[in-house]
Scaffold this motif. Structure first.
Motif, short mmCIF file in Angstrom:
data_model
loop_
_atom_site.label_atom_id
_atom_site.label_comp_id
_atom_site.label_asym_id
_atom_site.label_seq_id
_atom_site.Cartn_x
_atom_site.Cartn_y
_atom_site.Cartn_z
N LEU A 11 25.13 61.14 56.38
CA LEU A 11 25.88 60.06 57.02
C LEU A 11 27.27 60.58 57.32
O LEU A 11 27.94 61.14 56.45
N ALA A 12 27.70 60.41 58.57
CA ALA A 12 29.00 60.94 58.99
C ALA A 12 29.84 59.86 59.65
O ALA A 12 29.31 58.98 60.34
N LEU A 13 31.14 59.93 59.43
CA LEU A 13 32.12 59.05 60.08
C LEU A 13 33.15 59.93 60.77
O LEU A 13 33.62 60.92 60.19
N THR A 14 33.51 59.56 61.98
CA THR A 14 34.50 60.34 62.73
C THR A 14 35.57 59.43 63.29
O THR A 14 35.34 58.25 63.56
N ALA A 15 36.76 60.01 63.48
CA ALA A 15 37.86 59.33 64.15
C ALA A 15 38.61 60.36 64.96
O ALA A 15 38.95 61.43 64.45
N MET A 16 38.83 60.05 66.24
CA MET A 16 39.51 60.98 67.13
C MET A 16 40.52 60.21 67.98
O MET A 16 40.37 59.01 68.22
N ASP A 17 41.52 60.94 68.44
CA ASP A 17 42.53 60.30 69.29
C ASP A 17 43.11 61.34 70.24
O ASP A 17 43.38 62.48 69.86
#
Length: 791
Positions: free
Chosen positions: A482-488
């Motif tokens: 299970l993976a969570l990502t955040a990008m900006d």
């Protein structure tokens, strides 16, 4: 609701019809028309008509290519078929020319012109990528090495990992994206050298088309493909791609390859804000009497490829893959600045092989005891694996203003459940032995290419009479993640842009080993861990079309992460300690890159350059671990400079070009003698060029070439094998190979293309196994004629 792009078909067809008309309205045709009409019409009327026709001709000359068909890929730069302007991965919110990372993209047009079809052939021609041995190199199918790092498990389809170690085909690929450098913030575990993302052909409402290609060529080559897209009303479209291909391996018959595939895509556009696509992909590949190529002979410094090795693959040998996947995707614009992209896939694949290797050895005539050197068959190599996998990925893009600047946020979640059950085959031989492996007279017990007088075996491919029976499984590998990502991405000023991304991967790995003849479980290993990785980039616009950038990114490989390697820790399998999975740290790669990208010639040409360093630490080398604390003993470094050029140099000249100058070094190792040596399977220099020139509206021609410097075989992630005197033990010679192609368009609907691969018929080699017993041979010269018809 019908969006504006649906209005394209009429204008596109009109453009194509005008283009077809332009071929007819040549200067000669105008002169003849004028001569015929002159006595029949008043002089003024003739002058007016000729003037109008000439204006028409001048206008039509603006059409770049006769009958140029509508491009079904929205990511390609209009008018520059070799240049991709954007990635198909929605997490890249900016054009490729503004993305602070090396991403090489091969468009459908470039793939078609090249004449290469298997993904291994395509990627092997790209700079910075070398090939490894597949079978018996602990990979069931294609094996890629990017910037010196293993990438055989880092192949993705539309952004989701494709876990099957299979032979891959390009018939359903719209564009191929190759990300260089550690990439775990996008792709998760692995990706130490980069990742390969195949973008598939999708149904579209933009326009209808029906394209059929029929190919014939040398070595009994036949290939038929079809690509058909049809819209039904304003909301629904279907697209189908089919493949049938069969050929002998050039100059290596009876070794042969067959490929059959189907790709179906259905699009339902409920509104301009919501669309759902459902895809099916099926592929069947089989190599009969698969050719493991040549082998090395002699000793260093005179270790070289053997000469004129006959085809020795046994008649009942095979290498085959079967793949079926179903994918659902949703694109939903929730608000003007909020968009959800969701992708769900379920797939199954089955891969298996029974192959025969060969080497040079001293053998003896059983009747006379005479010693002689000859090629000999080995005992064979076998394996099978059944893959069952499920994956889901959702990404939410939110464009919003914060602190007075616009942010392009990506928030993502991904779940994967991959299971690989594998085993092998038992091999029996019914052929009569024809040589002896030990000195002196006696009963023969081996299979040799020749007798003691040098007379070749008359039917080498049936010498061993080899047959195989599939055994039960000996390994059950299962990972859930299970993976969570955040990008900006944010414009700090009108010139400075920053990108940042983080990803956390929580995984649960289970590995069961058993004896598949007694069914007794010999080991059960399991562990959990969480990986944290990031990516940071900063770019500066020197001009609106020219940027410089700097970036840093990380990647991690886990203990036991390669499903095909079991407990072969030197190939990415699990490191064990006291019959338990070792508490090894993940292998960690950090990449630093400085680069520049320049959009030239009205955005029709993209030039790139990148200077980088990737350092990998805590490498699990596969040594004999007997004490705690020696599990992560290796460290290596790769430094280099890469250049790229893609698009139109002129209105008529298209290019796809790249060059990589790399250097590698082992910085730490459990084997002290390895320190300071280069990595195995590593080419310091590689170049590629594909160029096409549109000589007339109807006729184009081109060439492609690739060069790789010499390299030295060995175990992945460790030093190449060298003798005590500093010579490579298993060398792969440098090579340069050229191809050529030409095409003629007879009408808007019909054209023909001819490809000549390996024009000079050069013997060259693409990979070596660490013992030197496999030296994969590149294909000999092959000629391919392809008829393309658009209905």
């Amino acid at each position: 609701m019908k969006h504006s792009s649906v209005q394209k078909p009429k204008s596109l067809r009109q453009t194509e019809d005008l283009a077809f008309a332009s071929m007819k309205k040549t200067s000669l045709a105008l002169g003849i028309s004028g001569a015929i009409l002159l006595p029949l019409l008043p002089t003024m009327a003739v002058a007016q008509e000729v003037s109008a026709l000439q204006k028409d001709k001048q206008k039509l000359q603006e059409v770049e290519v006769l009958g140029k068909r509508a491009e079904s890929n929205p990511n390609v730069e209009v008018g520059a078929p070799y240049k991709a302007k954007s990635s198909a991965d929605s997490r890249h919110t900016r054009p490729l020319a503004e993305t602070p990372q090396t991403i090489a993209v091969l468009t459908r047009s470039a793939l078609d012109d090249s004449g290469l079809t298997d993904l291994k052939q395509v990627l092997g021609a790209q700079p910075g990528i070398t090939l490894g041995t597949g079978e018996n190199g602990n990979a069931f199918g294609d094996r890629y090495i990017i910037r010196g790092q293993e990438a055989r498990s880092d192949v993705f389809v539309d952004g989701l990992r494709d876990p099957g170690m299979s032979t891959r085909e390009s018939f359903a690929i719209e564009q191929l994206e190759i990300s260089k450098g550690p990439n775990s913030s996008f792709a998760g575990r692995g990706t130490a050298g980069g990742a390969i993302n195949a973008i598939t052909k999708q149904a579209t409402l933009d326009h209808d088309f029906e394209r059929v290609s029929v190919g014939v060529g040398s070595d009994s080559q036949r290939r038929v493909t079809a690509d058909i897209n049809k819209g039904f009303g304003e909301n629904f479209a279907l697209r189908g791609n089919i493949l049938y291909g069969k050929e002998d391996v050039p100059d290596r018959s009876p070794s042969s390859r067959s490929r059959q595939g189907v790709a179906l895509s259905g699009l339902y556009e409920a509104s301009k804000d919501l669309s759902v696509t459902l895809d099916y992909y099926g592929l069947r590949t089989k190599d009969k009497a698969p050719d493991l190529g040549y082998y090395l002979v002699g000793t260093v410094p005179d270790r070289v490829p053997a000469k004129n090795v006959p085809v020795y693959g046994q008649a009942n040998d095979f290498l085959k893959s079967e793949l079926d996947t179903v994918t659902a995707r949703v694109n939903w614009t929730l608000a003007p600045e909020v968009k959800l992209t969701s992708l769900t896939r379920y797939g199954k694949s089955n891969n298996s092989y029974v192959t025969t290797g060969a080497s040079s050895a001293t053998r003896y005539d059983g009747a006379t005891g005479t010693a002689y050197t000859t090629g000999v068959l080995d005992g064979g190599h076998t394996g099978w694996q059944d893959i069952d996998y499920f994956a889901h990925q959702s990404n939410l893009r939110m464009d919003t203003m914060l602190a007075g600047v616009k942010h392009e946020f990506i928030f993502g979640a991904e779940y994967a459940d991959h299971k690989v059950v594998s085993g092998n085959f038992s091999v029996t031989n019914t052929g009569t032995f024809n040589c002896k492996t030990t000195a002196g007279k006696g009963a023969n017990n081996g299979y040799c290419f020749t007798d003691s007088s040098g007379v070749a075996v008359s039917n080498l491919t049936n010498l061993a009479g080899r047959n195989a029976t599939r055994l039960g499984w000996n390994q059950d590998w299962h990972i859930k993640a299970l993976a969570l990502t955040a990008m900006d991405t944010v414009d700090l000023t009108d010139k400075f842009t920053a990108f940042g991304g983080v990803r956390a991967d929580r995984f649960d790995l289970n590995l069961i080993r058993r004896n598949n003849t007694t069914n007794v479980v010999t080991g059960s290993y399991a562990y959990q861990d969480t990986l944290f990785n990031g990516h940071l980039g900063l770019s500066y616009k020197i001009t609106p079309k020219f940027i410089v950038y700097g970036s840093a990114a990380s990647a991690q490989d886990i203990n036991g992460g390669e499903a095909d390697s079991g407990t072969s820790s030197g190939y990415g399998g699990a490191v064990l300690y006291q019959n338990k999975i070792a508490g090894a740290k993940p292998e960690t790669s950090i990449n630093y890159e400085l680069g520049a990208k320049w959009n030239l010639l009205d955005d029709k040409l993209l030039a790139t350059a990148a200077l980088f360093q990737t350092q990998k630490s805590d490498v699990m080398e596969g040594a004999n671990y007997d004490t705690v604390g020696t599990f992560n003993t290796g460290k290596n470094r790769v430094q280099g400079l890469e250049f790229g050029l893609s698009g139109n140099v002129t209105e008529d000249l298209s290019v796809q070009m790249g060059a990589a100058f790399l250097d590698s070094k082992v910085l730490a190792s459990a084997t002290a003698a390895n320190v300071g040596k280069p990595l195995s399977n590593f080419a310091k220099k590689s170049f590629s060029l594909q160029a096409k020139y549109q000589l007339t509206d109807a006729f184009s021609f081109g060439t492609s070439g690739r060069h790789e410097s010499d390299r030295c075989g060995g175990q992945p992630d460790t030093a190449a094998g060298f003798s005590a005197t500093g010579y490579c033990s298993q060398p792969v010679p440098a090579f340069t190979v050229f191809d050529a192609f030409a095409a003629y368009r007879f009408s808007r609907r019909f054209d023909v293309r001819v490809n000549v691969l390996n024009v000079a018929n050069k013997d060259y080699f693409t990979a070596v196994y660490r013992s030197g017993s496999f030296l994969y041979k590149g294909d000999a010269r092959a000629v391919r004629f392809t008829l393309n018809y658009e209905m």
